[in-house]
Enzyme design. Structure first.
Site, PDB file in Angstrom:
ATOM      1  N   HIS A   2       0.757  -1.598  -0.065  1.00 19.54           N
ATOM      2  CA  HIS A   2       0.106  -0.368   0.144  1.00 19.54           C
ATOM      3  C   HIS A   2       1.357   1.621   0.308  1.00 19.54           C
ATOM      4  CE1 HIS A   2       0.796  -0.862   4.181  1.00 19.54           C
ATOM      5  NE2 HIS A   2       0.234  -0.122   4.391  1.00 19.54           N
ATOM      6  N   HIS A  12       0.824   5.162   0.431  1.00 17.18           N
ATOM      7  CA  HIS A  12       0.302   6.422   1.968  1.00 17.18           C
ATOM      8  C   HIS A  12       0.725   7.540   0.739  1.00 17.18           C
ATOM      9  CE1 HIS A  12       0.295   4.212   5.431  1.00 17.18           C
ATOM     10  NE2 HIS A  12       1.337   3.444   4.905  1.00 17.18           N
TER      11      HIS A  12
HETATM   12  P1  AMP Z   1       1.792   0.237   7.097  1.00 20.85           P
HETATM   13  O1  AMP Z   1       1.830   0.614   8.483  1.00 20.85           O
HETATM   14  O2  AMP Z   1       2.134   0.981   6.026  1.00 20.85           O
HETATM   15  O3  AMP Z   1       1.478  -1.214   7.095  1.00 20.85           O
HETATM   16  O4  AMP Z   1       0.642   1.402   7.598  1.00 20.85           O
HETATM   17  C1  AMP Z   1      -1.047   0.114   7.536  1.00 20.85           C
HETATM   18  C2  AMP Z   1      -1.700   1.415   7.550  1.00 20.85           C
HETATM   19  O5  AMP Z   1      -2.968   0.779   7.337  1.00 20.85           O
HETATM   20  C3  AMP Z   1      -1.707   2.314   8.684  1.00 20.85           C
HETATM   21  O6  AMP Z   1      -2.317   3.556   8.321  1.00 20.85           O
HETATM   22  C4  AMP Z   1      -3.505   2.155   8.803  1.00 20.85           C
HETATM   23  O7  AMP Z   1      -4.050   3.152   9.497  1.00 20.85           O
HETATM   24  C5  AMP Z   1      -4.424   1.770   7.991  1.00 20.85           C
HETATM   25  N1  AMP Z   1      -5.502   0.503   8.167  1.00 20.85           N
HETATM   26  C6  AMP Z   1      -5.214  -0.830   8.781  1.00 20.85           C
HETATM   27  N2  AMP Z   1      -7.092  -0.713   8.818  1.00 20.85           N
HETATM   28  C7  AMP Z   1      -7.364   0.003   8.631  1.00 20.85           C
HETATM   29  C8  AMP Z   1      -8.232  -0.717   7.433  1.00 20.85           C
HETATM   30  N3  AMP Z   1      -9.513  -1.095   7.507  1.00 20.85           N
HETATM   31  N4  AMP Z   1      -9.112   0.787   6.514  1.00 20.85           N
HETATM   32  C9  AMP Z   1      -7.625   1.512   6.163  1.00 20.85           C
HETATM   33  N5  AMP Z   1      -7.046   1.820   6.602  1.00 20.85           N
HETATM   34  C10 AMP Z   1      -6.518   0.597   7.392  1.00 20.85           C
END
Ligand code: AMP
Ligand code: ZN
Length: 141
Positions: free
Chosen positions: A100, A102
């Site tokens: 993903h 950001h």
């Molecule tokens: P990372 O540390 O790059 O893996 O970031 C994961 C991101 O996913 C974090 O910023 C979380 O806030 C976001 N996240 C986790 N679960 C969900 C969800 N169900 N819907 C939207 N964002 C999410």
């Protein structure tokens, strides 16, 4: 599809998300714990843990969606800029094991830091060290 992957469950509609854009190959939705107004995630619709696990076509699709959305997200929330980044692998802080990107809108004076702030303790490298590293990466690319 990975059964225990929360982002695959979003793609399948099993978990709700605030979708903002979608293509055949990608989905973009608001981060549930936004670091800034408009914080958006862009994911491939096929499960892959890290960037190096994406095939070329999917990687291109992810970048195209980021490229399209950056000005849209910035413009929508009136941001002055944005940080666009992937936490690639657990060592880099990746918590959700589905690629993903950001898009984090930034505002003048918001107190945030540049992407350079992610490094723990930057190494001290000589010119020779840098030449060696550059040569090795170049030969492996
Ligand atoms: P990372 O540390 O790059 O893996 O970031 C994961 C991101 O996913 C974090 O910023 C979380 O806030 C976001 N996240 C986790 N679960 C969900 C969800 N169900 N819907 C939207 N964002 C999410
Ligand atoms: Zn997944």
């Amino acid at each position: 599809m990975s059964d225990d992957c929360i982002f695959c469950q979003i793609i399948d509609g099993d978990i709700p998300a605030r979708t903002v854009y979608e293509t055949d190959e990608t989905l973009a939705f608001l981060d549930a714990n936004p670091l800034a107004e408009g914080h958006t995630l862009v994911i491939p619709k096929t499960h892959a843990r890290q960037l190096q696990d994406l095939d070329d076509e999917t990687a291109t699709a992810v970048y195209e969606t980021l490229h399209r959305l950056v000005p849209v997200v910035e413009g929508t929330v009136g941001a002055d800029g944005s940080n666009v980044a992937f936490n690639n692998g657990p060592a880099a802080g990746q918590e959700i094991p589905h690629v993903h990107g950001h898009i984090i809108p930034r505002f003048e004076g918001d107190g945030g830091r540049p992407v350079h702030a992610v490094a723990g303790s930057p190494p001290e490298l000589s010119e020779e060290d840098l030449d060696t590293i550059a040569g090795e990466i170049k030969s492996n690319a």
